[in-house]
Design a protein around this motif. Structure first.
Motif, mmCIF file in Angstrom:
data_model
loop_
_atom_site.group_PDB
_atom_site.id
_atom_site.type_symbol
_atom_site.label_atom_id
_atom_site.label_comp_id
_atom_site.label_asym_id
_atom_site.label_seq_id
_atom_site.Cartn_x
_atom_site.Cartn_y
_atom_site.Cartn_z
ATOM 1 N N GLY A 1 0.788 -1.226 0.000
ATOM 2 C CA GLY A 1 0.000 0.000 0.000
ATOM 3 C C GLY A 1 0.819 1.274 0.000
ATOM 4 N N LYS B 1 -2.826 6.610 3.210
ATOM 5 C CA LYS B 1 -3.715 6.422 2.070
ATOM 6 C C LYS B 1 -3.603 4.978 1.584
ATOM 7 C CE LYS B 1 -0.208 8.184 -1.140
ATOM 8 N NZ LYS B 1 0.079 9.165 -2.212
ATOM 9 N N ASN B 2 -4.484 4.592 0.673
ATOM 10 C CA ASN B 2 -4.480 3.228 0.100
ATOM 11 C C ASN B 2 -4.607 2.160 1.186
ATOM 12 O OD1 ASN B 2 -3.972 4.471 -2.424
ATOM 13 N ND2 ASN B 2 -1.767 4.354 -2.092
ATOM 14 N N ASN B 3 -5.344 2.472 2.240
ATOM 15 C CA ASN B 3 -5.426 1.554 3.368
ATOM 16 C C ASN B 3 -6.133 0.251 3.050
ATOM 17 O OD1 ASN B 3 -4.102 3.399 4.982
ATOM 18 N ND2 ASN B 3 -5.965 4.280 5.837
ATOM 19 N N ILE C 1 -5.697 -1.584 0.329
ATOM 20 C CA ILE C 1 -4.964 -2.456 -0.595
ATOM 21 C C ILE C 1 -4.470 -3.716 0.097
ATOM 22 C CG2 ILE C 1 -2.893 -2.627 -2.039
ATOM 23 C CD1 ILE C 1 -3.285 0.249 -2.845
#
Length: 489
Positions: free
Chosen positions: A289, A294-296, A298
Protein backbone atom coordinates in the motif's frame (compact mmCIF):
# COMPACT_ATOMS: atom_id res chain seq x y z
CA UNK A 1 -0.93 -25.68 23.41
CA UNK A 2 0.05 -27.22 20.07
CA UNK A 3 2.32 -25.89 17.35
CA UNK A 4 3.61 -27.88 14.43
CA UNK A 5 6.18 -27.44 11.70
CA UNK A 6 7.68 -29.38 8.83
CA UNK A 7 9.88 -31.52 11.05
CA UNK A 8 8.49 -31.10 14.52
CA UNK A 9 5.33 -30.82 16.56
CA UNK A 10 5.59 -29.04 19.91
CA UNK A 11 3.01 -29.32 22.67
CA UNK A 12 3.14 -27.14 25.75
CA UNK A 13 0.96 -26.75 28.80
CA UNK A 14 0.83 -24.80 32.00
CA UNK A 15 -1.12 -25.31 35.17
CA UNK A 16 -4.12 -23.05 35.48
CA UNK A 17 -5.31 -21.19 38.55
CA UNK A 18 -2.46 -22.39 40.75
CA UNK A 19 -0.64 -20.15 43.27
CA UNK A 20 3.00 -19.51 42.48
CA UNK A 21 4.08 -21.15 45.74
CA UNK A 22 2.31 -24.47 45.05
CA UNK A 23 4.48 -27.57 45.10
CA UNK A 24 3.41 -30.38 42.82
CA UNK A 25 4.37 -33.93 43.70
CA UNK A 26 6.63 -35.81 41.32
CA UNK A 27 3.95 -38.45 41.03
CA UNK A 28 1.28 -35.93 40.03
CA UNK A 29 3.63 -34.17 37.64
CA UNK A 30 4.71 -37.43 36.05
CA UNK A 31 1.08 -38.48 35.67
CA UNK A 32 0.24 -35.38 33.66
CA UNK A 33 3.39 -35.76 31.56
CA UNK A 34 2.64 -39.42 30.88
CA UNK A 35 -0.86 -38.60 29.76
CA UNK A 36 0.41 -35.73 27.62
CA UNK A 37 3.10 -37.90 26.07
CA UNK A 38 0.60 -40.60 25.20
CA UNK A 39 -1.80 -38.04 23.75
CA UNK A 40 0.95 -36.53 21.64
CA UNK A 41 2.00 -39.95 20.38
CA UNK A 42 -1.53 -40.73 19.34
CA UNK A 43 -1.72 -37.57 17.28
CA UNK A 44 1.83 -37.52 15.92
CA UNK A 45 4.05 -40.60 16.40
CA UNK A 46 7.28 -38.65 15.94
CA UNK A 47 6.26 -35.66 18.03
CA UNK A 48 8.24 -34.15 20.86
CA UNK A 49 6.23 -33.26 23.94
CA UNK A 50 7.57 -30.42 26.04
CA UNK A 51 6.05 -29.12 29.24
CA UNK A 52 6.36 -25.41 29.88
CA UNK A 53 4.94 -24.09 33.11
CA UNK A 54 5.08 -20.44 34.02
CA UNK A 55 4.68 -19.10 37.53
CA UNK A 56 4.87 -22.48 39.29
CA UNK A 57 8.63 -22.84 39.63
CA UNK A 58 11.45 -23.33 37.17
CA UNK A 59 12.61 -26.54 38.82
CA UNK A 60 9.57 -28.34 37.41
CA UNK A 61 10.51 -27.78 33.75
CA UNK A 62 10.72 -31.17 32.07
CA UNK A 63 11.33 -32.42 28.56
CA UNK A 64 10.22 -35.86 27.46
CA UNK A 65 10.40 -37.76 24.21
CA UNK A 66 7.06 -39.10 23.07
CA UNK A 67 7.34 -42.79 22.25
CA UNK A 68 6.02 -43.58 18.74
CA UNK A 69 2.75 -45.37 19.15
CA UNK A 70 -0.03 -46.63 16.87
CA UNK A 71 -2.55 -46.19 19.68
CA UNK A 72 -5.58 -44.17 18.78
CA UNK A 73 -7.27 -41.39 20.69
CA UNK A 74 -9.60 -43.76 22.54
CA UNK A 75 -6.68 -45.65 24.04
CA UNK A 76 -5.12 -42.32 24.99
CA UNK A 77 -8.25 -41.38 26.89
CA UNK A 78 -8.20 -44.72 28.70
CA UNK A 79 -4.59 -44.16 29.79
CA UNK A 80 -5.51 -40.70 31.03
CA UNK A 81 -8.36 -42.08 33.14
CA UNK A 82 -6.26 -44.92 34.57
CA UNK A 83 -3.34 -42.70 35.59
CA UNK A 84 -5.08 -39.56 36.76
CA UNK A 85 -5.02 -39.38 40.55
CA UNK A 86 -7.78 -36.84 40.85
CA UNK A 87 -10.34 -34.92 38.84
CA UNK A 88 -7.98 -31.96 38.50
CA UNK A 89 -5.34 -33.97 36.68
CA UNK A 90 -7.99 -35.57 34.49
CA UNK A 91 -9.63 -32.28 33.59
CA UNK A 92 -6.28 -30.63 32.82
CA UNK A 93 -5.26 -33.40 30.45
CA UNK A 94 -8.67 -33.43 28.78
CA UNK A 95 -8.24 -29.73 28.15
CA UNK A 96 -4.88 -30.39 26.51
CA UNK A 97 -6.37 -32.99 24.18
CA UNK A 98 -9.41 -30.83 23.41
CA UNK A 99 -7.16 -27.88 22.66
CA UNK A 100 -5.26 -29.97 20.13
CA UNK A 101 -8.44 -31.05 18.40
CA UNK A 102 -9.67 -27.46 18.25
CA UNK A 103 -6.41 -26.18 16.77
CA UNK A 104 -5.45 -28.98 14.41
CA UNK A 105 -6.75 -27.30 11.27
CA UNK A 106 -4.68 -26.73 8.17
CA UNK A 107 -1.78 -24.32 8.59
CA UNK A 108 -1.41 -21.23 6.42
CA UNK A 109 2.10 -22.41 5.50
CA UNK A 110 4.94 -24.54 6.80
CA UNK A 111 8.46 -23.21 7.26
CA UNK A 112 11.67 -25.15 7.56
CA UNK A 113 14.80 -23.82 9.21
CA UNK A 114 18.49 -24.51 8.95
CA UNK A 115 18.94 -24.37 12.71
CA UNK A 116 22.28 -24.20 14.46
CA UNK A 117 23.18 -26.74 17.12
CA UNK A 118 22.59 -24.14 19.80
CA UNK A 119 21.50 -20.54 20.28
CA UNK A 120 22.86 -18.22 22.92
CA UNK A 121 21.02 -15.48 24.73
CA UNK A 122 22.77 -12.86 26.89
CA UNK A 123 22.90 -13.25 30.67
CA UNK A 124 20.31 -11.34 32.66
CA UNK A 125 21.19 -7.77 33.61
CA UNK A 126 21.41 -6.73 37.26
CA UNK A 127 18.02 -5.04 37.05
CA UNK A 128 15.95 -7.91 35.66
CA UNK A 129 12.61 -6.63 36.94
CA UNK A 130 11.10 -6.57 33.43
CA UNK A 131 12.24 -10.10 32.68
CA UNK A 132 10.93 -11.49 35.95
CA UNK A 133 7.59 -9.78 35.40
CA UNK A 134 7.30 -11.07 31.84
CA UNK A 135 8.00 -14.62 32.96
CA UNK A 136 5.25 -14.47 35.57
CA UNK A 137 7.34 -14.13 38.71
CA UNK A 138 6.11 -12.17 41.70
CA UNK A 139 7.91 -8.82 41.82
CA UNK A 140 8.42 -6.03 44.31
CA UNK A 141 7.55 -3.23 41.88
CA UNK A 142 5.81 -2.84 38.51
CA UNK A 143 8.35 -2.26 35.73
CA UNK A 144 7.87 0.37 33.06
CA UNK A 145 9.16 1.59 29.74
CA UNK A 146 7.44 3.54 26.97
CA UNK A 147 6.72 3.01 23.30
CA UNK A 148 8.89 5.53 21.41
CA UNK A 149 10.69 6.49 24.63
CA UNK A 150 13.63 7.40 22.40
CA UNK A 151 13.18 10.05 19.77
CA UNK A 152 10.80 12.78 18.91
CA UNK A 153 9.66 14.06 22.34
CA UNK A 154 13.21 14.55 23.66
CA UNK A 155 14.95 17.92 23.16
CA UNK A 156 18.32 16.16 23.07
CA UNK A 157 17.12 14.00 20.17
CA UNK A 158 16.11 17.05 18.16
CA UNK A 159 19.48 18.62 18.88
CA UNK A 160 21.29 15.45 17.84
CA UNK A 161 19.47 15.41 14.49
CA UNK A 162 20.51 18.99 13.86
CA UNK A 163 24.07 18.25 14.93
CA UNK A 164 24.40 15.27 12.60
CA UNK A 165 22.27 16.65 9.77
CA UNK A 166 20.45 13.32 9.55
CA UNK A 167 16.74 12.65 9.51
CA UNK A 168 15.18 9.67 11.28
CA UNK A 169 15.65 7.18 8.43
CA UNK A 170 19.23 8.31 7.87
CA UNK A 171 20.09 7.94 11.57
CA UNK A 172 19.18 4.25 11.38
CA UNK A 173 22.04 3.55 8.96
CA UNK A 174 24.67 4.58 11.51
CA UNK A 175 25.16 2.21 14.48
CA UNK A 176 26.72 4.93 16.61
CA UNK A 177 23.68 7.16 16.06
CA UNK A 178 21.34 4.30 16.88
CA UNK A 179 23.23 3.66 20.10
CA UNK A 180 23.19 7.33 21.08
CA UNK A 181 19.45 7.69 20.48
CA UNK A 182 18.73 4.46 22.35
CA UNK A 183 20.63 5.72 25.41
CA UNK A 184 19.13 9.21 25.55
CA UNK A 185 15.94 8.32 27.46
CA UNK A 186 17.92 6.12 29.87
CA UNK A 187 19.88 9.19 30.99
CA UNK A 188 16.67 11.11 31.68
CA UNK A 189 14.26 8.47 33.04
CA UNK A 190 14.58 5.50 35.41
CA UNK A 191 12.93 3.15 32.91
CA UNK A 192 13.38 -0.58 33.40
CA UNK A 193 14.42 -1.36 29.83
CA UNK A 194 16.00 0.16 26.76
CA UNK A 195 14.56 -0.52 23.33
CA UNK A 196 16.52 -0.63 20.11
CA UNK A 197 16.12 2.68 18.27
CA UNK A 198 14.92 1.50 14.89
CA UNK A 199 11.87 1.34 12.62
CA UNK A 200 9.34 -1.30 11.69
CA UNK A 201 10.20 -1.06 7.97
CA UNK A 202 13.88 -2.04 8.09
CA UNK A 203 12.84 -5.53 7.00
CA UNK A 204 11.09 -4.09 3.95
CA UNK A 205 14.33 -2.31 3.08
CA UNK A 206 16.28 -5.54 3.55
CA UNK A 207 13.98 -7.16 0.99
CA UNK A 208 14.71 -4.44 -1.57
CA UNK A 209 11.75 -2.14 -0.95
CA UNK A 210 12.73 1.53 -0.82
CA UNK A 211 11.69 3.45 2.30
CA UNK A 212 11.79 7.26 2.49
CA UNK A 213 10.89 10.00 4.94
CA UNK A 214 10.11 13.13 2.90
CA UNK A 215 8.99 15.06 5.98
CA UNK A 216 5.59 15.95 7.32
CA UNK A 217 3.87 12.84 5.95
CA UNK A 218 5.57 10.05 7.85
CA UNK A 219 7.51 7.15 6.44
CA UNK A 220 6.67 6.27 2.84
CA UNK A 221 7.21 3.35 0.48
CA UNK A 222 7.34 5.24 -2.85
CA UNK A 223 7.33 2.13 -5.04
CA UNK A 224 5.13 -0.51 -3.38
CA UNK A 225 4.53 -3.87 -5.03
CA UNK A 226 2.39 -3.02 -8.06
CA UNK A 227 0.79 -6.44 -8.35
CA UNK A 228 0.95 -10.02 -7.11
CA UNK A 229 3.41 -11.01 -9.83
CA UNK A 230 6.03 -8.75 -8.23
CA UNK A 231 6.32 -11.01 -5.19
CA UNK A 232 8.32 -13.33 -7.44
CA UNK A 233 10.20 -10.62 -9.35
CA UNK A 234 11.06 -8.05 -6.66
CA UNK A 235 11.26 -10.01 -3.41
CA UNK A 236 14.00 -12.56 -2.56
CA UNK A 237 12.83 -16.16 -2.69
CA UNK A 238 12.03 -18.03 0.50
CA UNK A 239 15.10 -20.26 0.21
CA UNK A 240 17.31 -17.15 0.24
CA UNK A 241 16.12 -16.13 3.69
CA UNK A 242 18.58 -17.28 6.32
CA UNK A 243 20.79 -16.13 9.16
CA UNK A 244 23.39 -15.09 6.60
CA UNK A 245 20.79 -13.04 4.69
CA UNK A 246 20.00 -11.10 7.86
CA UNK A 247 23.69 -10.55 8.61
CA UNK A 248 24.19 -9.24 5.07
CA UNK A 249 21.14 -6.99 4.78
CA UNK A 250 20.65 -5.97 8.41
CA UNK A 251 24.18 -6.21 9.73
CA UNK A 252 24.19 -2.49 10.60
CA UNK A 253 21.28 -3.09 12.99
CA UNK A 254 23.09 -5.99 14.65
CA UNK A 255 26.20 -3.84 15.00
CA UNK A 256 24.01 -1.19 16.61
CA UNK A 257 22.73 -3.76 19.12
CA UNK A 258 26.31 -4.59 20.08
CA UNK A 259 27.23 -0.92 20.39
CA UNK A 260 24.15 -0.22 22.51
CA UNK A 261 25.14 -2.96 24.95
CA UNK A 262 28.70 -1.61 25.11
CA UNK A 263 27.48 1.93 25.70
CA UNK A 264 24.99 0.79 28.35
CA UNK A 265 27.80 -1.00 30.17
CA UNK A 266 30.02 2.11 29.99
CA UNK A 267 27.25 4.27 31.46
CA UNK A 268 26.19 1.76 34.13
CA UNK A 269 22.76 1.09 32.63
CA UNK A 270 22.37 -2.54 33.65
CA UNK A 271 18.81 -3.11 32.41
CA UNK A 272 17.36 -5.27 29.63
CA UNK A 273 17.64 -4.28 26.00
CA UNK A 274 14.49 -4.97 23.98
CA UNK A 275 14.85 -6.02 20.38
CA UNK A 276 11.86 -5.74 18.09
CA UNK A 277 10.33 -6.24 14.68
CA UNK A 278 7.15 -5.45 12.85
CA UNK A 279 4.86 -8.42 12.33
CA UNK A 280 4.35 -9.86 8.83
CA UNK A 281 0.88 -8.42 8.20
CA UNK A 282 2.09 -4.91 9.09
CA UNK A 283 5.03 -5.29 6.73
CA UNK A 284 2.79 -6.54 3.92
CA UNK A 285 0.43 -3.62 4.50
CA UNK A 286 3.20 -1.10 3.83
CA UNK A 287 4.87 -3.07 1.04
CA UNK A 288 1.70 -3.23 -1.06
CA UNK A 289 0.00 0.00 0.00
CA UNK A 290 2.96 2.33 0.48
CA UNK A 291 1.65 4.39 3.40
CA UNK A 292 -0.50 4.43 6.50
CA UNK A 293 -2.11 7.68 5.28
CA UNK A 294 -3.72 6.42 2.07
CA UNK A 295 -4.48 3.23 0.10
CA UNK A 296 -5.43 1.55 3.37
CA UNK A 297 -7.67 -0.97 1.64
CA UNK A 298 -4.96 -2.46 -0.60
CA UNK A 299 -3.52 -4.78 2.05
CA UNK A 300 -6.79 -6.62 2.69
CA UNK A 301 -7.53 -6.61 -1.05
CA UNK A 302 -4.31 -8.55 -1.56
CA UNK A 303 -5.34 -11.11 1.05
CA UNK A 304 -8.76 -11.61 -0.52
CA UNK A 305 -7.99 -11.24 -4.23
CA UNK A 306 -4.48 -12.71 -4.34
CA UNK A 307 -4.35 -15.18 -1.43
CA UNK A 308 -1.65 -17.35 -3.03
CA UNK A 309 0.81 -14.49 -3.56
CA UNK A 310 -0.14 -12.81 -0.28
CA UNK A 311 0.53 -16.05 1.58
CA UNK A 312 3.86 -16.47 -0.20
CA UNK A 313 4.85 -12.95 0.86
CA UNK A 314 3.72 -13.53 4.45
CA UNK A 315 5.74 -16.73 4.51
CA UNK A 316 8.88 -14.88 3.44
CA UNK A 317 8.24 -12.09 5.90
CA UNK A 318 7.64 -14.51 8.77
CA UNK A 319 10.96 -16.21 8.18
CA UNK A 320 12.82 -12.91 7.92
CA UNK A 321 11.25 -11.68 11.18
CA UNK A 322 12.29 -14.87 12.96
CA UNK A 323 15.88 -14.79 11.72
CA UNK A 324 16.13 -11.04 12.38
CA UNK A 325 14.86 -11.24 15.94
CA UNK A 326 16.93 -14.33 16.60
CA UNK A 327 20.03 -12.44 15.50
CA UNK A 328 19.12 -9.53 17.79
CA UNK A 329 19.13 -11.90 20.77
CA UNK A 330 22.44 -13.45 19.80
CA UNK A 331 23.94 -9.96 19.52
CA UNK A 332 22.72 -8.81 22.93
CA UNK A 333 18.94 -8.27 23.16
CA UNK A 334 17.39 -9.66 26.37
CA UNK A 335 13.72 -9.43 25.39
CA UNK A 336 11.74 -9.27 22.15
CA UNK A 337 8.70 -7.23 21.13
CA UNK A 338 6.58 -8.01 18.05
CA UNK A 339 4.57 -5.05 16.74
CA UNK A 340 1.44 -5.73 14.71
CA UNK A 341 1.23 -1.97 14.27
CA UNK A 342 -1.40 -2.03 11.53
CA UNK A 343 -3.85 -4.28 13.33
CA UNK A 344 -6.57 -1.69 12.86
CA UNK A 345 -6.29 -2.13 9.08
CA UNK A 346 -7.46 -5.75 8.97
CA UNK A 347 -10.78 -7.33 9.91
CA UNK A 348 -11.04 -10.13 12.43
CA UNK A 349 -11.66 -12.93 9.92
CA UNK A 350 -8.64 -12.04 7.81
CA UNK A 351 -6.53 -11.46 10.92
CA UNK A 352 -7.30 -14.96 12.14
CA UNK A 353 -6.69 -16.48 8.70
CA UNK A 354 -3.52 -14.61 7.70
CA UNK A 355 -1.95 -12.57 10.51
CA UNK A 356 -2.42 -14.88 13.48
CA UNK A 357 -0.67 -17.93 11.93
CA UNK A 358 2.38 -15.76 11.27
CA UNK A 359 2.44 -14.54 14.87
CA UNK A 360 2.03 -18.11 16.05
CA UNK A 361 4.98 -19.34 13.97
CA UNK A 362 7.17 -16.47 15.20
CA UNK A 363 6.47 -17.23 18.85
CA UNK A 364 6.88 -20.98 18.43
CA UNK A 365 10.22 -20.81 16.63
CA UNK A 366 11.71 -18.12 18.85
CA UNK A 367 10.72 -20.01 22.00
CA UNK A 368 12.25 -23.14 20.51
CA UNK A 369 15.55 -21.29 20.10
CA UNK A 370 15.38 -19.12 23.23
CA UNK A 371 13.02 -20.62 25.84
CA UNK A 372 14.01 -18.09 28.52
CA UNK A 373 13.85 -14.92 26.40
CA UNK A 374 10.56 -13.11 27.09
CA UNK A 375 8.33 -12.48 24.07
CA UNK A 376 5.90 -9.56 23.95
CA UNK A 377 3.27 -8.92 21.29
CA UNK A 378 1.16 -5.87 20.45
CA UNK A 379 -1.76 -6.14 18.01
CA UNK A 380 -2.52 -2.41 17.92
CA UNK A 381 -6.10 -1.71 17.00
CA UNK A 382 -6.92 -5.42 16.95
CA UNK A 383 -7.75 -6.11 20.57
CA UNK A 384 -10.19 -8.78 19.41
CA UNK A 385 -7.09 -10.94 18.92
CA UNK A 386 -5.77 -10.67 22.47
CA UNK A 387 -7.50 -13.82 23.68
CA UNK A 388 -6.00 -15.95 20.90
CA UNK A 389 -2.60 -14.28 21.25
CA UNK A 390 -2.56 -15.21 24.93
CA UNK A 391 -2.87 -18.87 23.93
CA UNK A 392 0.36 -18.71 21.93
CA UNK A 393 3.85 -18.66 23.42
CA UNK A 394 4.00 -14.94 24.07
CA UNK A 395 4.72 -14.05 27.68
CA UNK A 396 3.16 -10.60 27.45
CA UNK A 397 0.12 -9.36 25.51
CA UNK A 398 -0.05 -5.60 25.05
CA UNK A 399 -3.36 -3.77 25.35
CA UNK A 400 -4.03 -0.54 23.51
CA UNK A 401 -6.09 2.39 24.69
CA UNK A 402 -9.36 0.90 23.47
CA UNK A 403 -9.20 -2.04 25.88
CA UNK A 404 -11.40 -2.00 28.97
CA UNK A 405 -9.04 -2.47 31.89
CA UNK A 406 -11.76 -4.14 33.91
CA UNK A 407 -11.94 -7.05 31.46
CA UNK A 408 -8.34 -7.15 30.21
CA UNK A 409 -7.17 -9.77 32.71
CA UNK A 410 -10.12 -12.01 32.00
CA UNK A 411 -9.41 -11.95 28.26
CA UNK A 412 -5.86 -13.30 28.64
CA UNK A 413 -6.62 -15.34 31.75
CA UNK A 414 -3.54 -16.62 33.51
CA UNK A 415 -1.92 -17.47 30.20
CA UNK A 416 0.04 -14.23 29.77
CA UNK A 417 0.92 -10.99 31.50
CA UNK A 418 -0.23 -7.58 30.32
CA UNK A 419 1.51 -4.50 28.97
CA UNK A 420 -0.07 -1.06 28.57
CA UNK A 421 -2.28 0.93 28.41
CA UNK A 422 -1.71 4.44 29.77
CA UNK A 423 -3.06 7.28 27.64
CA UNK A 424 -0.11 9.35 26.32
CA UNK A 425 -2.38 12.39 26.09
CA UNK A 426 -2.09 12.58 29.88
CA UNK A 427 1.56 13.52 29.32
CA UNK A 428 0.90 16.57 27.14
CA UNK A 429 0.96 19.89 29.00
CA UNK A 430 -2.24 21.62 27.92
CA UNK A 431 -3.04 23.53 31.08
CA UNK A 432 -4.93 20.67 32.69
CA UNK A 433 -2.20 18.02 32.91
CA UNK A 434 0.13 18.21 35.89
CA UNK A 435 2.37 15.90 37.88
CA UNK A 436 -0.55 15.37 40.23
CA UNK A 437 -2.93 14.33 37.45
CA UNK A 438 -0.30 11.99 36.04
CA UNK A 439 0.20 10.32 39.40
CA UNK A 440 -3.54 9.97 39.92
CA UNK A 441 -4.11 8.40 36.49
CA UNK A 442 -1.16 6.06 37.04
CA UNK A 443 -2.70 4.98 40.32
CA UNK A 444 -6.01 4.33 38.58
CA UNK A 445 -4.29 2.17 35.96
CA UNK A 446 -2.48 0.12 38.59
CA UNK A 447 -5.65 -0.35 40.62
CA UNK A 448 -7.56 -1.57 37.56
CA UNK A 449 -4.90 -3.86 36.11
CA UNK A 450 -3.07 -4.84 39.30
CA UNK A 451 0.65 -4.28 39.93
CA UNK A 452 1.74 -7.90 39.27
CA UNK A 453 2.29 -9.46 35.84
CA UNK A 454 2.05 -5.97 34.41
CA UNK A 455 4.53 -3.95 32.41
CA UNK A 456 3.31 -0.37 32.67
CA UNK A 457 3.45 1.22 29.24
CA UNK A 458 1.33 3.29 26.90
CA UNK A 459 -1.69 2.41 24.80
CA UNK A 460 0.19 3.85 21.82
CA UNK A 461 3.58 5.44 21.29
CA UNK A 462 4.70 8.90 22.32
CA UNK A 463 3.77 11.32 19.56
CA UNK A 464 6.33 14.07 20.18
CA UNK A 465 4.28 16.67 22.03
CA UNK A 466 4.66 15.08 25.46
CA UNK A 467 6.41 16.89 28.28
CA UNK A 468 9.62 15.20 29.44
CA UNK A 469 8.77 16.34 32.97
CA UNK A 470 5.42 14.56 32.85
CA UNK A 471 6.97 11.48 31.27
CA UNK A 472 9.43 11.37 34.16
CA UNK A 473 6.54 11.69 36.60
CA UNK A 474 4.81 8.76 34.89
CA UNK A 475 7.89 6.53 35.30
CA UNK A 476 8.45 7.57 38.91
CA UNK A 477 4.76 7.23 39.80
CA UNK A 478 4.59 3.70 38.40
CA UNK A 479 7.50 2.65 40.59
CA UNK A 480 6.40 4.42 43.74
CA UNK A 481 2.68 3.69 43.58
CA UNK A 482 3.13 0.03 42.65
CA UNK A 483 5.66 -0.50 45.43
CA UNK A 484 3.20 0.91 47.95
CA UNK A 485 0.38 -1.25 46.60
CA UNK A 486 2.43 -4.43 46.73
CA UNK A 487 3.67 -3.72 50.25
CA UNK A 488 0.17 -2.98 51.49
CA UNK A 489 -1.18 -6.22 50.05
Amino acid sequence: HHTSGASRCNYSFKLKDQPSTMLMSIQQYSTVLLALSTAVSAFHPTARATSFQRGVGRACNTVIQAVPSPKDLELTRQVIIEHAEDAGDLQLTREIVDDHVANSGEKLFTLSYDRKDSYKSPPRPKNDLMIRTALGETVEMTPTWLFRQAGRHLPEYQEYKKETGRNFVELLSFPDSVAECTLQPLRRYEVDAAILFSDILVIAEALGIEVTMPGGVGIQVPKPLAGPEEVATRIPALDQISEDFVKDKLGHVLEAVRQIREKMAEEGKDIPLIGFSAAPWTLLFYMVGGSSKKNNEIGVQWLENHPKEATALLQILTKVVIEYMSAQVENGAHMLQVFEAMGMMIDEANFNKFALPCLKEIASELKTRFPDVPLMVFARGASFANNELSKLEYDIVTIDGSVDRNTARGVVGGRAGLQGNYDPRELIEDGSKTKETVRQTVREMLESLGPQRLIANLGEGLGGKESPALVKEFVDAVHEESTAMIKSS
